[in-house]
Write a protein that holds these residues in place. Sequence first.
Motif, PDB file in Angstrom:
ATOM      1  N   HIS A   1      -0.127   6.514   8.567  1.00 25.04           N
ATOM      2  CA  HIS A   1       1.320   6.576   8.380  1.00 25.04           C
ATOM      3  C   HIS A   1       1.863   7.994   8.212  1.00 25.04           C
ATOM      4  O   HIS A   1       1.163   8.876   7.728  1.00 25.04           O
ATOM      5  CB  HIS A   1       1.779   5.696   7.205  1.00 25.04           C
TER       6      HIS A   1
ATOM      7  N   ASP B   1      -6.598   7.078   0.318  1.00 23.71           N
ATOM      8  CA  ASP B   1      -6.516   5.676  -0.100  1.00 23.71           C
ATOM      9  C   ASP B   1      -7.325   5.464  -1.381  1.00 23.71           C
ATOM     10  O   ASP B   1      -8.500   5.809  -1.440  1.00 23.71           O
ATOM     11  CB  ASP B   1      -7.035   4.773   1.027  1.00 23.71           C
TER      12      ASP B   1
ATOM     13  N   HIS C   1       1.105   4.667  -2.440  1.00 24.41           N
ATOM     14  CA  HIS C   1       1.064   6.105  -2.118  1.00 24.41           C
ATOM     15  C   HIS C   1       2.228   6.841  -2.781  1.00 24.41           C
ATOM     16  O   HIS C   1       2.068   7.946  -3.294  1.00 24.41           O
ATOM     17  CB  HIS C   1       1.132   6.316  -0.601  1.00 24.41           C
TER      18      HIS C   1
ATOM     19  N   HIS D   1       0.817  -1.220   0.000  1.00 25.94           N
ATOM     20  CA  HIS D   1       0.000   0.000   0.000  1.00 25.94           C
ATOM     21  C   HIS D   1       0.859   1.281   0.000  1.00 25.94           C
ATOM     22  O   HIS D   1       0.534   2.264  -0.668  1.00 25.94           O
ATOM     23  CB  HIS D   1      -0.885  -0.059   1.253  1.00 25.94           C
TER      24      HIS D   1
ATOM     25  N   SER E   1      -0.767  10.275   6.440  1.00 25.81           N
ATOM     26  CA  SER E   1      -2.191   9.937   6.416  1.00 25.81           C
ATOM     27  C   SER E   1      -2.634   9.572   7.817  1.00 25.81           C
ATOM     28  O   SER E   1      -1.903   9.800   8.789  1.00 25.81           O
ATOM     29  CB  SER E   1      -2.422   8.782   5.452  1.00 25.81           C
TER      30      SER E   1
HETATM   31 ZN    ZN Z   1      -3.014   5.006   2.967  1.00 27.62          ZN
END
Ligand code: ZN
Length: 349
Positions: free
Chosen positions: A148, A312, A118, A114, A145
């Motif tokens: 993270h 996301d 990003h 993931h 985010s």
């Molecule tokens: Zn994310």
Amino acid sequence: MSYEKVISIETSCDDTSIAIVGHDGYVFGQVSANQDLAHQPFGGVVPEIAGRNHSIKILPLIEACLEKTNLSWDDIDGIAVTNRPGLMGSLLVGVVTAKTLSLTKEKPYIGVNHLEGHLMAPFLKDDKFQAPEDFSYPFIGLAVSGGHSQIYLVEEFGSYKVLGQTIDDAAGEAFDKFAKMVGLGFPGGAKVDKHAKEGRVDAFSYPRPMIHEKNMNMSFSGLKAAAKRQLEKMSDKEIQTQLNDLCASYQQAIIDVLISKLNRAYQEHSSIKSIVLTGGVSANSALRFQAGEWAEKNGLTLAVPPLRYCTDNAAMIGYAGIQRLNRGEKSEQTLAPSPKVYPGDFIVR
Ligand code: ZN
Ligand code: KG4
């Protein structure tokens, strides 16, 4: 074989997203369902609810994406799916769906990190967005985010070095917890942003944790605790009448830390001229503006993907996935979701 188009699936947290992406980053279409209303009463993401909602929404969204783009399974060469990191129950829905489609439609599939998604968001393009022309590898990426907050050095596709990261809360978490404390609900980052526009950044004094430390790590839990102490001294009425100033002052503390760490990363790697801002917090209008000013002052090219590719989304997973498929990688039916990144995913500084 060369992969022209993939269909991609993102279900790592609470957004269900499906996209069809070309090998050059062109997004043919993306459809997403957000679950904010379902989690709002609980003041945060409830993993069981997130997983259940993904399983209800995923197949209709895949159908909707094919319909929206006027494409059929014959046009799709492969499948990309987020398999790490994230909430296990959420990831599982995406991975099981991708594996099943891979078998039934006879298309190869690949599990994607993931966070790599990003970082690749600036390479996406559509009829309304394309990164600045002089944006290129190598670049420094700030990914911020709800889950993270990291600064990366990206040499080329597949080579990611973590220069620094939060040692406790993520920047988005700091926004969300503050929003909750002042009664703005969940998720509150965008609401804090809105109130901050009308407030004074110097009305309240908040700490800038770790700003003077000579590294690129960050910490937001002390800031959150300072805000809690501050708010405990105020009545509900005082909080409401000074809400704009509170939001502006608190938000500026987060932005100061983020930009100063980004600046430190640049000072240590000053041959790098491209910078990326990504993740849900990069939607913040003041952060975008101040990062833009900082980049301009230093003669840097700043790429900030639009919101649909910052929060996301499946398009970023499709881009990372198709690059990997075109390098000859693919996943087996034994692939499992993982709550954490793999040891080899990133080099930690
Ligand atoms: Zn994310
Ligand atoms: O990337 P994202 O959609 O999901 C995660 O991977 O976490 O990021 C969501 C986070 C939330 O914490 C939300 O409050 C924050 O991004 N956010 C903002 C803004 N819009 C969303 N934070 C500050 N200002 C905003 N305008």
